[in-house]
Design an enzyme around this catalytic site. Structure first.
Site, PDB file in Angstrom:
ATOM      1  N   LYS A 182       0.814  -1.369  -0.130  1.00 32.57           N
ATOM      2  CA  LYS A 182      -0.265   0.164  -0.096  1.00 32.57           C
ATOM      3  C   LYS A 182       0.835   1.098   0.318  1.00 32.57           C
ATOM      4  O   LYS A 182       0.681   1.701  -1.063  1.00 32.57           O
ATOM      5  CB  LYS A 182      -1.162   0.157   1.813  1.00 32.57           C
ATOM      6  CG  LYS A 182      -1.898   0.661   0.990  1.00 32.57           C
ATOM      7  CD  LYS A 182      -3.247   0.402   2.806  1.00 32.57           C
ATOM      8  CE  LYS A 182      -4.132  -0.103   2.300  1.00 32.57           C
ATOM      9  NZ  LYS A 182      -4.663  -0.210   3.469  1.00 32.57           N
ATOM     10  N   THR A 238     -11.060  -1.706  13.412  1.00 34.93           N
ATOM     11  CA  THR A 238     -11.645  -2.624  14.545  1.00 34.93           C
ATOM     12  C   THR A 238     -12.397  -3.460  13.917  1.00 34.93           C
ATOM     13  O   THR A 238     -13.253  -3.778  14.497  1.00 34.93           O
ATOM     14  CB  THR A 238     -12.021  -1.948  15.780  1.00 34.93           C
ATOM     15  OG1 THR A 238     -12.731  -0.589  14.094  1.00 34.93           O
ATOM     16  CG2 THR A 238     -10.132  -0.693  16.012  1.00 34.93           C
ATOM     17  N   GLU A 284     -17.867   6.959   3.248  1.00 28.98           N
ATOM     18  CA  GLU A 284     -17.138   6.817   2.350  1.00 28.98           C
ATOM     19  C   GLU A 284     -17.877   7.257   1.261  1.00 28.98           C
ATOM     20  O   GLU A 284     -19.447   6.980   1.051  1.00 28.98           O
ATOM     21  CB  GLU A 284     -16.951   5.187   2.141  1.00 28.98           C
ATOM     22  CG  GLU A 284     -16.117   4.383   3.316  1.00 28.98           C
ATOM     23  CD  GLU A 284     -15.889   3.325   2.939  1.00 28.98           C
ATOM     24  OE1 GLU A 284     -16.222   2.029   1.976  1.00 28.98           O
ATOM     25  OE2 GLU A 284     -15.260   2.020   4.144  1.00 28.98           O
ATOM     26  N   PHE A 337     -31.691   8.747   6.030  1.00 31.12           N
ATOM     27  CA  PHE A 337     -31.423   7.185   6.531  1.00 31.12           C
ATOM     28  C   PHE A 337     -33.069   6.614   6.801  1.00 31.12           C
ATOM     29  O   PHE A 337     -33.336   5.437   7.513  1.00 31.12           O
ATOM     30  CB  PHE A 337     -30.430   6.906   7.353  1.00 31.12           C
ATOM     31  CG  PHE A 337     -28.957   6.715   7.349  1.00 31.12           C
ATOM     32  CD1 PHE A 337     -28.672   8.006   6.879  1.00 31.12           C
ATOM     33  CD2 PHE A 337     -27.781   5.721   7.767  1.00 31.12           C
ATOM     34  CE1 PHE A 337     -27.139   8.738   6.462  1.00 31.12           C
ATOM     35  CE2 PHE A 337     -27.036   5.481   7.204  1.00 31.12           C
ATOM     36  CZ  PHE A 337     -26.506   7.387   6.856  1.00 31.12           C
ATOM     37  N   CYS A 345     -18.210  -0.623   9.166  1.00 29.13           N
ATOM     38  CA  CYS A 345     -18.889  -0.476   9.923  1.00 29.13           C
ATOM     39  C   CYS A 345     -20.136  -0.462  11.094  1.00 29.13           C
ATOM     40  O   CYS A 345     -19.989  -0.666  11.846  1.00 29.13           O
ATOM     41  CB  CYS A 345     -19.063   1.344   9.996  1.00 29.13           C
ATOM     42  SG  CYS A 345     -17.271   2.397   9.443  1.00 29.13           S
TER      43      CYS A 345
END
Ligand SMILES: NC(=O)c1ccc[n+]([C@@H]2O[C@H](COP(=O)([O-])OP(=O)(O)OC[C@H]3O[C@@H](n4cnc5c(N)ncnc54)[C@H](O)[C@@H]3O)[C@@H](O)[C@H]2O)c1
Length: 449
Positions: free
Chosen positions: A35, A86, A155, A252, A263
């Protein structure tokens, strides 16, 4: 200021590039040597609109650089951000903090002078305390403060989200660290971005509470969509009807195949686990996670029904693999569970995604990847819109129909209007809008047959 960004993924790279654009000197460090090599050559390893230009511009200006070695970057930094992954821990769904703790140990060994260490990764309440303990044990001599500064970027719109955030949350009890963080974000203060100073634990929880709430909102409207199908109502109109209420808000509230992405799924699970561990089970969120899990796979039933009851031996064209448009991220995307369910039911799956296919190829087996939406639907017995990429919003339905083995369009994102599609001779199934619901779809299949 001099900043070190540990982890050059979606969050680290975007944050690093934006901070350098504010005028800070930023070194992005990643242990993934390939990367870093790509980044040094000016190749951006992820798809995020605007990122290539931002990185190139700031690298050229000498404010943004890349390294695999943490030591130099940390020793010269006023602020070190931890932006490593995470993911969900196998087995119990708690956040896997091994990358965060490893980063903390590496940072500890390189600290020099007063340094603010910031967890930008999404981490469970108390992780800041653990990071502080790890560093203190390894470097009792070091001068440092650990701050929580969760990231809320999305994103696909990451740069504008970072530069024009709804809010900046800074969790710290240390006055000196707060001042340093204000300096880091000063360019955004000038844009009047609201800054919320909280305790470290509160900041950690704000991030999970935000994602849990949004996941709940999506799941709520998805269940309303199911009800709409049974009672003959239209979920988009219900969503508009409630979304115009300022207390609810219109975002949403789009019914679809269930939430996915890097996420929401993992963060809802981690918060459920935290709540259980503290003896306050989070019942709403437990329901949200269970409902959403079933929904992603359950979308296959809708396709099977639209195909007249069986897809065994049939070809299904899947349009869209990423969890949302304008990203190449397929982590926990609804397409993954859906494709597995389609294959379990005996279908051959063809797929096309404008950006997500390289990542999909690494995890999805036995899928035929197409070069375009039209190539994808060729010979298919049903086409399914799973991700609402712009490229799928205005497809030539006549051409699609001519290339398919059967004219069945399952629109899991409600991109099209039923009338527009049906007039081209399609069996059309959407989510929560067909007045007669699933029965209507079955009727359509009979009529088409
Ligand atoms: N992706 C998003 O939209 C988003 C938004 C807000 C918050 N977050 C949170 O931000 C964090 C990072 O997410 P992401 O999507 O950027 O992850 P990612 O997997 O894209 O990137 C993480 C990077 O960290 C690197 N890394 C791991 N350990 C390292 C170490 N010790 N030293 C150097 N590099 C190391 C990995 O090689 C990888 O490139 C997560 O906690 C996530 O929940 C993500």
């Amino acid at each position: 200021m001099h900043l070190a960004m540990i982890g050059a993924g979606y969050v680290g790279l975007v944050s690093g590039a934006c901070f350098s654009d504010f005028g800070h000197h930023v070194v992005c460090v990643d242990k993934h040597a390939g990367k870093i090599e790509s980044l040094k050559r000016g190749q951006i390893p992820i798809y995020e609109p605007g990122l290539t230009d931002l990185v190139t511009k700031n690298a050229k200006a000498g404010r943004l650089s890349f390294d695999v070695d943490i030591a130099d970057a940390v020793s010269q930094a006023d602020v070190v951000f931890i932006a490593v992954g995470t993911p969900s821990r196998r087995g119990d769904g708690f956040a896997d903090l091994s990358f965060v703790y490893a980063a903390a140990r590496e940072i500890a060994s390189a600290l020099s002078g007063f340094t603010v260490i910031v967890t930008k990764s999404t981490v469970p309440v108390g992780t800041g305390d653990a990071v502080e303990r790890i560093i203190r044990e390894l470097r009792p001599d070091a001068e440092f403060a650990v701050v929580s500064n969760p990231e809320f970027l999305r994103e696909g719109a990451a740069i504008s989200d970072f530069k024009r955030p709804d809010r900046i949350v800074i969790g710290s009890e240390d006055g000196r660290a707060r001042q340093v963080m204000e300096e880091v974000y000063r360019p955004l203060y000038l844009n009047s971005a609201p800054v919320l100073h909280t305790s470290r634990r509160t900041a950690e929880l704000v991030k999970y509470a935000a994602n849990a709430f949004l996941a709940t909102k999506i799941t709520f409207i998805n269940e309303i969509a199911d009800l709409c199908e049974q009672v003959g109502a239209n979920v988009q109109e219900v969503a508009r009807g409630i979304g115009l209420d300022n207390r609810i808000g219109s975002k949403f509230l789009h019914a679809g195949p269930g939430f996915g992405g890097s996420c929401f799924p993992k963060d809802t699970l981690a918060l459920i686990k935290t709540a259980q561990d503290f003896g306050v089970p989070f019942r709403i969120l437990e329901a949200v996670a269970a409902v959403n899990d079933q929904r992603k796979r359950g979308m296959a039933r809708r396709i099977i029904q639209a195909c007249g009851g069986s897809i065994h031996g049939k070809t299904i064209a899947v349009l869209g693999l990423t969890f949302k448009p304008n990203t190449d991220d397929i982590r926990d995307a609804p397409s993954l569970a859906l494709i597995q369910a389609l294959q379990d039911a005996g279908a051959c799956v063809r797929a096309y995604d404008p950006e997500g296919m390289p990542n999909a190829k690494a995890v999805l087996e036995d899928v035929v990847y197409a070069d375009s939406a039209y190539d994808c639907v060729t010979g298919a017995h049903a086409a399914v819109i799973v991700t609402e990429w712009d490229a799928f919003r205005a497809i030539d339905l006549e051409r699609v129909r001519a290339q398919m083995a059967a004219p069945v369009l399952v629109d899991l994102r409600n991109v099209y209007r039923a009338d527009d599609v049906r007039k081209h001779g399609f069996v059309y199934v959407d989510v929560g809008r067909s007045a007669a619901g699933p029965l209507g779809a079955a009727g359509d299949v009979e009529r088409a047959a």
